[in-house]
Motif scaffolding. Structure first.
Motif, PDB file in Angstrom:
ATOM      1  N   ALA A 107       0.839  -1.194   0.000  1.00  0.00           N
ATOM      2  CA  ALA A 107       0.000   0.000   0.000  1.00  0.00           C
ATOM      3  C   ALA A 107       0.875   1.246   0.000  1.00  0.00           C
ATOM      4  CB  ALA A 107      -0.896   0.003   1.222  1.00  0.00           C
ATOM      5  N   ARG A 140       0.681   5.626   0.064  1.00  0.00           N
ATOM      6  CA  ARG A 140      -0.243   6.693   0.427  1.00  0.00           C
ATOM      7  C   ARG A 140      -0.771   7.379  -0.843  1.00  0.00           C
ATOM      8  NH1 ARG A 140       1.214  11.531   4.522  1.00  0.00           N
ATOM      9  NH2 ARG A 140       1.323   9.837   5.996  1.00  0.00           N
ATOM     10  N   TYR A 141      -2.058   7.611  -0.889  1.00  0.00           N
ATOM     11  CA  TYR A 141      -2.666   8.254  -2.054  1.00  0.00           C
ATOM     12  C   TYR A 141      -2.187   9.701  -2.155  1.00  0.00           C
ATOM     13  CZ  TYR A 141      -6.344  10.319  -4.971  1.00  0.00           C
ATOM     14  OH  TYR A 141      -7.023  10.999  -5.944  1.00  0.00           O
ATOM     15  N   VAL A 151      -9.637   1.300   5.351  1.00  0.00           N
ATOM     16  CA  VAL A 151      -8.829   2.102   4.436  1.00  0.00           C
ATOM     17  C   VAL A 151      -9.604   2.250   3.127  1.00  0.00           C
ATOM     18  CG1 VAL A 151      -6.574   1.410   5.371  1.00  0.00           C
ATOM     19  CG2 VAL A 151      -7.587   0.091   3.499  1.00  0.00           C
ATOM     20  N   GLY A 164      -8.875   2.424  -0.887  1.00  0.00           N
ATOM     21  CA  GLY A 164      -7.943   2.287  -2.004  1.00  0.00           C
ATOM     22  C   GLY A 164      -8.500   3.052  -3.195  1.00  0.00           C
ATOM     23  N   HIS A 182      -8.300   3.945  -7.160  1.00  0.00           N
ATOM     24  CA  HIS A 182      -7.786   3.439  -8.442  1.00  0.00           C
ATOM     25  C   HIS A 182      -8.334   4.310  -9.581  1.00  0.00           C
ATOM     26  CE1 HIS A 182      -6.910  -0.650  -6.616  1.00  0.00           C
ATOM     27  NE2 HIS A 182      -7.784  -0.153  -5.763  1.00  0.00           N
ATOM     28  N   TYR A 229      -4.103   1.069  -9.667  1.00  0.00           N
ATOM     29  CA  TYR A 229      -3.962   1.493  -8.272  1.00  0.00           C
ATOM     30  C   TYR A 229      -3.198   2.820  -8.160  1.00  0.00           C
ATOM     31  CZ  TYR A 229      -2.345   1.305  -3.395  1.00  0.00           C
ATOM     32  OH  TYR A 229      -2.070   1.593  -2.086  1.00  0.00           O
ATOM     33  N   THR A 289      -3.577   4.580  -1.207  1.00  0.00           N
ATOM     34  CA  THR A 289      -4.501   4.217  -0.130  1.00  0.00           C
ATOM     35  C   THR A 289      -4.607   5.363   0.881  1.00  0.00           C
ATOM     36  OG1 THR A 289      -4.004   1.865  -0.396  1.00  0.00           O
ATOM     37  CG2 THR A 289      -4.854   2.545   1.752  1.00  0.00           C
ATOM     38  N   GLU A 300     -11.934  -0.989   2.380  1.00  0.00           N
ATOM     39  CA  GLU A 300     -11.555  -2.276   2.963  1.00  0.00           C
ATOM     40  C   GLU A 300     -11.641  -2.209   4.482  1.00  0.00           C
ATOM     41  OE1 GLU A 300      -7.815  -3.872   1.681  1.00  0.00           O
ATOM     42  OE2 GLU A 300      -7.830  -5.427   3.214  1.00  0.00           O
ATOM     43  N   THR A 312     -14.238  -6.166   1.539  1.00  0.00           N
ATOM     44  CA  THR A 312     -14.224  -4.896   0.806  1.00  0.00           C
ATOM     45  C   THR A 312     -15.600  -4.547   0.253  1.00  0.00           C
ATOM     46  OG1 THR A 312     -13.626  -6.022  -1.240  1.00  0.00           O
ATOM     47  CG2 THR A 312     -11.813  -5.141   0.072  1.00  0.00           C
ATOM     48  N   GLU A 372     -16.755  -2.091  -2.960  1.00  0.00           N
ATOM     49  CA  GLU A 372     -16.168  -1.318  -4.041  1.00  0.00           C
ATOM     50  C   GLU A 372     -17.238  -0.535  -4.792  1.00  0.00           C
ATOM     51  OE1 GLU A 372     -14.171  -5.221  -3.473  1.00  0.00           O
ATOM     52  OE2 GLU A 372     -16.137  -4.782  -4.262  1.00  0.00           O
TER      53      GLU A 372
END
Lengths: 148, 170
Positions: A20, A22-23, A43, A45, A47, A57, A60, A83, A98, A100
């Protein structure tokens, strides 16, 4: 040698070797995420989605109880993966699940996202508030909806 | 989880179906009640059956069509189980049904011949009980699946549309 190896392992884990990253928030903060958790970690994620509807991706975001603001590019299709992770040391087991959704934010709109995990029940809801007009609930749509 | 599954199989065997796993929801309805470790719960909700069915239709596939990988460890053992769940909803003006099937993909051996999508774990039936009320019956394992039962009840009475954490069952 052994303490050094442990230090290296610790540094590697701290650097995100778990997969993972960091976004990198581009700003804009069009997602307002309200998180309620009991006995779980959460968290998000983030994408991008390519022309073949494959998720790419980007990073996160840790979701702590309370409000987290995140920016995702308006007008572009994003795939958001929430998640939830739980673990029980005494039972010797852990798990994650998860939820989504695809989301193409409209320019100027904000998205109020409620993320809850309580008593082993979880839910993610999204409400869009456009710059003009009335707020509306957005149904969650899996990756399959991209191909339609 | 393996213990609960073993007990569930034993329950069905005790009900006289050893060697013959229910292959349809109807067979499950007939075989499961009265069996050891199988519970039948009846209750009434103040919602029209159409609304109950709509909630089942909206939430069941999203929440229950999942594949779960659980790991458990104890001194000297480490186990990975992969399980796929499949929900089927049949909803109309006069009734609503929700079937949940469970198929182990890894870590558990199927003893009896199962339906293609796995053994029937739950069958939920909802029928009208007056103009704005519905009688709901949940047939399923009596222990280990509390979180699923709580979700079904909340979906039926409209108090919540949250999904059960399927990693917590068994």
């Amino acid at each position: 040698m052994r303490p050094r190896a442990l230090l290296l392992l610790g540094a590697a884990l701290a650097a995100g070797c778990g997969g993972a990253v960091r976004y990198a928030d581009p700003g804009g903060e069009n997602l307002v995420i309200r998180t309620e958790l009991s006995d779980a970690r959460a968290v998000l994620g983030v994408h991008a989605v390519d022309a073949q509807c494959r998720p790419v991706y980007e990073g996160t975001v840790g979701l702590e109880p309370g409000v987290t603001q995140v920016g995702i590019p308006p007008g572009r299709l994003s795939y958001l993966v929430f998640e939830f992770s739980t673990s029980s040391f005494w039972a010797g087991r852990s798990g994650s699940i998860t939820q989504e959704t695809l989301l193409r934010p409209r320019p100027g709109a904000t998205y109020d996202i409620r993320v809850t995990y309580k008593n082993d029940l979880y839910e993610v809801t999204i409400r869009e508030t456009p710059p003009r007009g009335r707020p509306r609930d957005i149904p969650l749509a899996g990756l399959r909806a991209c191909q339609r | 989880m393996r213990t609960a599954i073993g007990l569930f199989i034993a329950a069905l065997a005790a009900a006289g179906c050893a060697g013959k796993m229910p292959q349809t929801a109807d067979e499950f309805r007939q075989m499961a009640p009265g069996a050891f470790m199988v519970q039948v719960q009846d209750f009434e909700v103040k919602r029209a059956v159409r609304d109950v069915g709509e909630t089942f239709r909206r939430r069941a596939p999203e929440c229950l069509n999942v594949t779960i990988r659980t790991t458990s460890s104890a001194p000297g053992s480490y186990q990975v189980i992969e399980t796929a769940y499949k929900a089927t909803v049949i909803a109309g003006a006069s009734k609503a049904e929700l079937h949940l099937q469970q198929k182990h993909l890894k870590g558990v051996i199927a003893v009896y011949e199962e339906p293609v999508d796995g053994r029937y774990l739950f069958v939920v039936d909802a029928v009208p009980a007056g103009a704005r009320a519905t009688k709901v019956q949940i047939i399923g394992p009596s222990r280990g699946y509390d979180v699923v039962v709580r979700a079904f009840k909340a979906w039926a009475d409209g108090s919540s549309t949250a999904c059960p954490d399927m990693t917590k069952i068994g």
